[in-house]
Design a protein around this motif. Structure first.
Motif, short mmCIF file in Angstrom:
data_model
loop_
_atom_site.label_atom_id
_atom_site.label_comp_id
_atom_site.label_asym_id
_atom_site.label_seq_id
_atom_site.Cartn_x
_atom_site.Cartn_y
_atom_site.Cartn_z
N ARG A 105 0.79 -1.15 0.04
CA ARG A 105 0.10 -0.19 -0.14
C ARG A 105 0.76 1.17 -0.07
O ARG A 105 0.51 2.22 -0.29
N PHE A 106 2.13 1.10 0.35
CA PHE A 106 2.91 2.30 0.40
C PHE A 106 4.10 2.34 -0.53
O PHE A 106 4.65 1.30 -1.00
N VAL A 107 4.26 3.59 -0.88
CA VAL A 107 5.17 3.87 -2.03
C VAL A 107 6.06 5.02 -1.58
O VAL A 107 5.78 5.88 -1.09
N ARG A 108 7.35 4.70 -1.90
CA ARG A 108 8.41 5.59 -1.74
C ARG A 108 8.70 6.55 -2.89
O ARG A 108 9.12 6.33 -4.02
N MET A 109 8.64 7.74 -2.69
CA MET A 109 8.79 8.73 -3.74
C MET A 109 10.21 9.67 -3.24
O MET A 109 10.27 10.09 -2.08
N GLN A 110 11.35 9.55 -4.06
CA GLN A 110 12.43 10.25 -3.80
C GLN A 110 13.19 10.92 -4.91
O GLN A 110 13.30 10.27 -5.94
#
Length: 407
Positions: A283-288
């Protein structure tokens, strides 16, 4: 989205439109100093350096603050199913409605144009509806989006604007630029995905460089921020320290862009850090931001996003849970069953546990003797907590140890 009852082809609307000065077009600087002649006809005149201080002190025009600059191109990359396309749509809605999204803000709302080469009209409508709901847009804000957002759902269409077929692709490129310029006030152009824009191979450095230069041309000539979606190499999902050049294929495409943003689903190790159950980590996405030529370092830290109903993205408020070293040492006595996916206790000798503790960076000291002493102190701490017991030369979690881990 416009004139839903009068459907147009992907690029039919790009032609026969009046020319108009683009919003946010590049500045033209003049100087009393005579222009330095170079004789290089293929380049603009050399810069008049008397303008250095003035230009450097002007406010940077961000289409989406504080990351995406107007008049420049950026790359958004990630594995499949990492919500890259959803991010692009959400940013376009933020630009056209003026409403902040995902911790980013819009100082100058305007129009946006998206060419979605993998979306059918139904795909686009469904995802947009989910985003409208997740952003809690008012009726007035939705009306602004209807008026300002131009989406071309182009699944199955030929969207190539860079190839050896120079006449045909140049016409499409010119039509796209003319269309954006004719609208006026366009702050964002989104192209999804990069592979649909070119016939060149991903491993062909020249083809990827041509693609990046073409996209940059669109940004400079229209004054809009141009965001391109690309697919990342599979290895990025397992990298603990993510750097630039994550995009799949030749690194030339990343070299040519001044900004790269990586999208990645939460890893199992990251889920443990936030005490999120493994089945829920997707459910969680890392944006960097993984490459930026002018952003300060504090803007390159990862941002966590959560996927909600319909796949829309919201800002996730995640904080790492502090876990003591003894508890981390206890976790080494548990493994995941490959068939069932369940976590269960295992028996380990001290030597086997020590090796796992070393791999998990739980031991201190630079010499072997110092690291051995560190291991024995940590092991004793786990034993004194009555979390493990000796069974015929091996150690296995007790009921108290299982309860402590699951607590």
């Amino acid at each position: 989205m416009k004139n839903e009852n009068n459907k147009m082809g992907l690029l039919e609307s790009f032609s026969n439109l009046p020319d108009q000065s683009p919003f946010g077009a590049g500045r033209s600087f003049t100087s009393q100093v005579s222009v330095k002649q170079s004789g290089l006809d293929w380049l603009e005149p050399s810069l008049d350096l008397s303008h250095t201080n003035r230009v450097a002190n002007e406010t940077v025009d961000y289409a989406i603050s504080p990351i995406f600059r107007a008049g420049r191109a950026a790359l958004i990359t990630g594995l499949g199913a990492s919500s890259k396309s959803t991010l692009l749509k959400e940013l376009a809605i933020s630009v056209t409605s003026g409403k902040p999204a995902l911790g980013l803000s819009v100082t100058k709302p305007g129009k946006a144009v998206l060419v979605l080469a993998e979306d059918t009209p139904e795909d686009a409508y469904r995802s947009l509806d989910a985003i409208f709901q997740s952003m809690n847009l008012s009726d007035d804000e939705i009306t602004l989006v209807h008026e300002r957002l131009f989406i071309f759902a182009a699944a199955g269409k030929d969207c190539v604007i860079v190839s050896s077929e120079s006449d045909k692709t140049s016409l499409k490129l010119d039509q796209l630029i003319s269309f954006v310029q004719s609208l006026g006030d366009v702050r964002l152009v989104g192209l999804d995905p990069a592979i649909a824009l070119t016939r060149g191979r991903e491993l062909d450095e020249l083809a990827q460089r041509d693609l990046a230069n073409t996209v940059e041309k669109i940004a400079i000539e229209t004054g809009a921020a141009v965001l391109v979606i690309s697919h990342a190499a599979k290895s990025v999902q397992y990298q603990q320290e993510v750097g630039s050049h994550a995009s799949r294929g030749s690194g030339a495409i990343t070299d040519a862009f001044r900004l790269e943003v990586l999208m990645r689903v939460m890893t199992s190790k990251e889920a443990k850090t936030f005490q999120i159950a493994d089945p829920d980590r997707h459910r969680f996405v890392r944006m960097q931001v993984t490459k930026a030529n002018s952003l300060p370092p504090d803007l390159m830290h990862p941002i966590w996003l959560e996927r909600v109903n319909g796949g829309a993205l919201t800002l996730a408020n995640l904080k790492p849970v502090s876990i003591s070293k003894p508890r981390s040492a206890l976790e080494l006595f548990f493994e995941t069953d490959e068939e069932t996916g369940e976590i269960g206790p295992v028996s380990l000798s001290f030597a086997a546990w020590k090796l796992k503790a070393s791999d998990a960076d739980l031991l201190t000291g630079k010499t072997d003797s110092a690291r051995d002493m560190s291991a024995r102190r940590l092991f004793t701490s786990v034993k004194s907590s009555k979390w493990i017991s000796d069974t015929a030369g091996s150690w296995k979690p007790t009921d108290e140890g299982v309860a402590a881990l699951l607590d």
